[in-house]
Scaffold this active site. Structure first.
Site, PDB file in Angstrom:
ATOM      1  N   ASP A  65      39.980  37.995  33.787  1.00 20.35           N
ATOM      2  CA  ASP A  65      41.084  36.976  34.383  1.00 20.35           C
ATOM      3  C   ASP A  65      40.274  36.401  35.615  1.00 20.35           C
ATOM      4  O   ASP A  65      38.971  36.826  36.058  1.00 20.35           O
ATOM      5  CB  ASP A  65      42.115  37.892  35.059  1.00 20.35           C
ATOM      6  CG  ASP A  65      43.265  36.746  35.978  1.00 20.35           C
ATOM      7  OD1 ASP A  65      43.396  35.948  35.454  1.00 20.35           O
ATOM      8  OD2 ASP A  65      43.359  37.344  37.027  1.00 20.35           O
ATOM      9  N   ASP A  67      41.646  34.190  38.962  1.00 18.68           N
ATOM     10  CA  ASP A  67      42.409  34.193  40.099  1.00 18.68           C
ATOM     11  C   ASP A  67      42.787  35.485  40.510  1.00 18.68           C
ATOM     12  O   ASP A  67      43.476  36.498  39.851  1.00 18.68           O
ATOM     13  CB  ASP A  67      43.689  33.137  40.141  1.00 18.68           C
ATOM     14  CG  ASP A  67      43.159  31.782  40.184  1.00 18.68           C
ATOM     15  OD1 ASP A  67      42.327  31.394  40.967  1.00 18.68           O
ATOM     16  OD2 ASP A  67      43.768  31.058  39.463  1.00 18.68           O
TER      17      ASP A  67
END
Length: 319
Positions: A65, A67
């Site tokens: 991922d 953020d």
């Protein structure tokens, strides 16, 4: 009396043999002893790391991922902006849009991280949130040539140790698939400005669609949010040629929804998952420990992923 195995010229108690064997085979990763590290099954984690090391860098891929996983969650007590938050800049959007986006964040973010709701319950609400945000951004007629400046002026920060992480993967030719529910154009600019956008980096995210004059008119393709990454993994990641023949996966995320990012990996052999638990620790700790192999509590560094990568890609014991 300890049991003695009578091997020619060797008379050693089984307990001693097992202790020696454990010393020889256990992973030598002191970072796993950090107080921020939680593991449900340390033995299984070490076995998986050792199996990945034996297979070598050529069998590895990393899926992450972006953020609050590759980027910091906070710095000096202040939240670090996500790729959507970076767009909150007067170069790009007006004050009214900022106000409405913050209202949406205050409404939907608590739902996203609510440990009492199932992913199925959250899913339609996440679609609602992302769709509303994207509609607001489109109304602002954002200019493509302003994105780089907005990133430069933002407080966007990758986690401490990010350069070692990106550079080692590039040196070892290990593909890094960044799977983000954020804004792909902004994400690319962040890693570009940090000088780590190497050829081995592949990104699946929400990309802006600009018209011929460079003004935002829509978002491309299927919406990607926190809880539909499985569909994206199956439709996009599975088709990436660079990921073929790499059955070992190191997965990094900060949400339980990130655990599905490896669902597009066919015939996987070993998957090691690392979860960054950034906030609401007491409420979410149990579910994270039960879901991720390794949980990093309020750890703003890449120390543990880097240590594991260093071990997996070291030549010793690789066959």
């Amino acid at each position: 009396m300890p049991v003695i195995y009578h091997i020619p010229w060797i008379y050693t108690p089984v307990r001693t043999v097992l202790a020696i064997w454990h010393q020889l085979t256990k992973t030598e990763i002191p970072e796993l002893a950090k107080c921020s590290v939680l593991m449900r099954e340390r033995g299984r984690v070490e076995e998986t790391i050792h199996a990945m090391q034996r297979a070598g860098a050529g069998s590895l891929q990393v899926i992450s991922d972006f953020d609050m996983t590759l980027t910091r969650f906070a710095h000096n007590g202040k939240r670090v902006p996500t790729t959507h938050n970076i767009l909150d800049n007067r170069l790009l959007i007006n004050e009214d849009c900022t106000k409405k986006m913050r209202e949406l964040l205050n409404t939907y973010y608590p739902i996203e991280i609510d440990p009492c709701r199932t992913a199925e319950e959250k899913l339609p609400l996440m679609v609602e949130w992302w769709t509303k945000v994207h509609e607001l951004l489109i109304q602002q007629r954002i200019r493509k040539d302003m994105l780089a400046q907005a990133v430069k002026e933002s407080r966007a920060m990758l986690r401490d140790g990010y350069k070692v992480f990106f550079d080692r993967l590039a040196e070892q030719q290990v593909p890094l698939l960044i799977f983000s529910a954020g804004v792909g154009d902004v994400l690319e600019e962040v890693i570009q400005q940090n000088h780590v956008f190497h050829p081995n980096v592949h990104i699946i995210s929400n990309y802006m669609d600009f018209d011929q004059t460079g003004v935002l008119q829509a978002f491309k393709g299927q919406l990607i949010h926190t809880f539909n990454k499985r569909e994206g993994a199956l439709s996009h990641a599975a088709g990436l040629r660079e990921l073929q023949g790499r059955p070992n996966v190191l997965l990094l995320g900060d949400s339980l929804g990130d655990l599905t990012m490896a669902d597009g990996v066919s015939e996987h052999e070993n998957i090691l998952t690392i979860g960054f638990l950034n906030d609401q620790v007491d409420e979410r700790k149990e579910s994270y420990i039960n879901s991720f192999d390794i949980v990093l509590v309020k750890d703003e560094t890449m120390d543990v992923p880097n240590a594991i990568l260093r071990h997996i890609t070291s030549c010793r014991d690789n066959k």
